[in-house]
Design a protein around this motif. Structure first.
Motif, PDB file in Angstrom:
ATOM      1  N   ALA A 236       0.932  -1.325   0.382  1.00  0.00           N
ATOM      2  CA  ALA A 236       0.099   0.597  -0.167  1.00  0.00           C
ATOM      3  C   ALA A 236       0.742   1.005   0.127  1.00  0.00           C
ATOM      4  CB  ALA A 236      -0.939   0.105   1.109  1.00  0.00           C
ATOM      5  N   HIS A 237       2.414   0.755  -0.134  1.00  0.00           N
ATOM      6  CA  HIS A 237       2.950   2.387  -0.141  1.00  0.00           C
ATOM      7  C   HIS A 237       3.010   3.076  -0.888  1.00  0.00           C
ATOM      8  CE1 HIS A 237       6.967   4.983   0.201  1.00  0.00           C
ATOM      9  NE2 HIS A 237       6.891   4.496   1.130  1.00  0.00           N
ATOM     10  N   PRO A 238       2.174   4.303  -0.860  1.00  0.00           N
ATOM     11  CA  PRO A 238       2.488   5.483  -2.316  1.00  0.00           C
ATOM     12  C   PRO A 238       3.058   5.443  -3.663  1.00  0.00           C
ATOM     13  CG  PRO A 238       1.710   6.428   0.031  1.00  0.00           C
ATOM     14  CD  PRO A 238       3.123   5.154  -0.042  1.00  0.00           C
ATOM     15  N   GLU A 239       4.387   5.062  -3.653  1.00  0.00           N
ATOM     16  CA  GLU A 239       5.132   4.890  -4.702  1.00  0.00           C
ATOM     17  C   GLU A 239       4.763   4.023  -5.056  1.00  0.00           C
ATOM     18  OE1 GLU A 239       8.477   6.539  -5.354  1.00  0.00           O
ATOM     19  OE2 GLU A 239       7.615   7.852  -3.925  1.00  0.00           O
ATOM     20  N   LEU A 240       4.170   2.703  -4.944  1.00  0.00           N
ATOM     21  CA  LEU A 240       3.997   0.956  -5.645  1.00  0.00           C
ATOM     22  C   LEU A 240       3.031   1.502  -5.880  1.00  0.00           C
ATOM     23  CD1 LEU A 240       4.880  -1.071  -3.358  1.00  0.00           C
ATOM     24  CD2 LEU A 240       6.801  -0.255  -5.007  1.00  0.00           C
ATOM     25  N   ALA A 241       1.724   2.403  -5.799  1.00  0.00           N
ATOM     26  CA  ALA A 241       0.500   2.911  -6.491  1.00  0.00           C
ATOM     27  C   ALA A 241       0.328   2.775  -7.520  1.00  0.00           C
ATOM     28  CB  ALA A 241      -0.386   4.533  -6.135  1.00  0.00           C
ATOM     29  N   PRO A 242       1.098   3.102  -8.836  1.00  0.00           N
ATOM     30  CA  PRO A 242       1.538   2.656 -10.316  1.00  0.00           C
ATOM     31  C   PRO A 242       1.005   1.466 -10.466  1.00  0.00           C
ATOM     32  CG  PRO A 242       2.511   4.342  -9.547  1.00  0.00           C
ATOM     33  CD  PRO A 242       2.038   4.066  -8.167  1.00  0.00           C
ATOM     34  N   PHE A 243       1.144  -0.127  -9.599  1.00  0.00           N
ATOM     35  CA  PHE A 243       1.844  -0.876 -10.075  1.00  0.00           C
ATOM     36  C   PHE A 243      -0.102  -1.742 -10.143  1.00  0.00           C
ATOM     37  CE2 PHE A 243       5.931  -0.776  -9.310  1.00  0.00           C
ATOM     38  CZ  PHE A 243       6.586  -1.033 -10.063  1.00  0.00           C
ATOM     39  N   PHE A 244      -0.799  -0.519  -9.539  1.00  0.00           N
ATOM     40  CA  PHE A 244      -2.469  -1.429  -9.041  1.00  0.00           C
ATOM     41  C   PHE A 244      -3.471  -1.158  -9.480  1.00  0.00           C
ATOM     42  CE2 PHE A 244       0.117  -1.811  -5.207  1.00  0.00           C
ATOM     43  CZ  PHE A 244       0.194  -3.438  -5.086  1.00  0.00           C
ATOM     44  N   ASN A 245      -4.623  -1.288  -9.905  1.00  0.00           N
ATOM     45  CA  ASN A 245      -5.652  -0.637 -10.714  1.00  0.00           C
ATOM     46  C   ASN A 245      -6.629  -1.299 -10.341  1.00  0.00           C
ATOM     47  OD1 ASN A 245      -6.356  -2.825 -12.590  1.00  0.00           O
ATOM     48  ND2 ASN A 245      -3.594  -2.705 -13.389  1.00  0.00           N
TER      49      ASN A 245
END
Length: 335
Positions: A236-245
């Protein structure tokens, strides 16, 4: 260091019955890898699981000794068949990993006490398989990726060179283009200090949480008898947000990783059985490297292992090293 002339004297090349011109440049690249003296002693190329050609330096002293009663022609045939079985296994794993939505399986690494076996995708249904012998590192409780990193990097480079023959870019297998032996890069240092509470289940050691980085390892869990003992992640780290949709949320990934982690002990056992006719010993480290990140298996004991995940292809080697660091700590604690 083995010199090229010594290896060239014992190099044996065999092609399938239907040798075609397209094999020539591919075979030259595979030959160059063998003659480099990096520890690889057998390389074979397969299309749809069918052998195109194979090369080896079995007759050189740097290659592991053959099993008792096995002559060179039989040994070559054995490795070719084991390679074909590994390609089939990788194709099965590729289908199994689709639910992770991380792209195709591009690199499969199985480490045993004898060395490294790799199966790297080139394009579509073409794979290159190789066997490498690692220097004797003595008894170790946990497989050390550094012991076989030269072979691993060379194999990744071969896959990239083979792709370039058909004007395809590197898929950065192993993340070797963007990291060296798992060392931290500038981005990792910048993000390491970002305060972010990991999600924790069970009672992981402090080393597990501190091993996680946005530019590195994202998920880590320990399993005994295929049952989860603990897990920790920063999905759930903000830096990893692009890996989810909308199609795959943080919760979705977490649940899918848990299912896969429970299966990995069996998967590692299946790969070990596939390899056993050619390579002795259990699979102590297994890496399934996809277009987007990788998953890692580190065997601690027959019924105890670590499972790790990174979503960042640039950080695959770094994440691999992080899982090893925790595995080594746990192994030291149990002594």
């Amino acid at each position: 260091m083995v010199t090229e002339p010594e290896l060239l004297d014992v190099l044996v090349e065999e092609s399938a019955e239907q040798d075609v011109p397209s094999f020539l440049k591919k075979r030259n690249l595979c030959r160059d890898l063998l003659l480099r003296g990096c520890g690889v002693y057998h390389v074979a190329y397969y299309t749809t699981g069918v052998l195109d050609f194979a090369l080896d330096v079995f007759a050189h002293p740097s290659a592991p000794p053959a099993p008792d009663g096995v002559d060179l022609p039989e040994r070559r045939e054995l490795h070719r068949r084991v390679g074909a079985q590994l390609v089939y296994r990788v194709s099965e794993l590729n289908r199994r990993l689709r639910e992770l939505q991380c792209g195709s399986l591009i690199r499969t690494v199985a480490q045993t006490r004898a060395g490294l076996v790799f199966c790297n995708a080139v394009v579509s249904n073409e794979h290159v398989v190789g066997f490498g012998a690692a220097p004797d590192g003595g008894p170790a409780a946990v497989a050390d990726p550094a012991r076989v990193s030269e072979i691993d990097r060379a194999a990744a480079g071969l896959a990239t060179d083979l792709r370039r023959l058909v004007r395809q870019r590197s898929q950065n297998p192993g993340g070797w283009l963007t990291t060296v032996d798992g060392e931290q890069g500038p981005d990792a240092e910048r993000l390491a200090g970002d305060p972010f509470p990991p999600r924790v289940t069970g009672r992981p050691p402090a080393e597990a949480a501190t091993a996680l980085r946005p530019a590195g390892l994202h998920y880590l869990s320990r399993h005994r008898m295929a049952e989860p003992a603990w897990s920790v992640d920063i999905l759930a780290h903000p830096e990893l947000a692009p890996f989810f949709n909308r199609g795959i949320t943080v919760a979705d990934r977490g649940a899918r990783y848990q299912r896969l982690a429970g299966d990995l002990a069996l998967l590692a056992l299946q790969v070990a059985r596939d390899l056993r006719r050619a390579v002795g010993g259990d699979v102590s480290r297994l890496v399934l490297d996809m277009e987007m990140g990788a998953v890692f298996y580190y065997r601690l004991s027959p019924d105890d292992y670590l499972f790790g995940v990174t979503l960042d292809q640039d950080s695959v080697a770094r994440a691999d090293r992080a899982v090893w660091t925790v595995a080594r700590h746990l192994a030291d604690e149990s002594v």
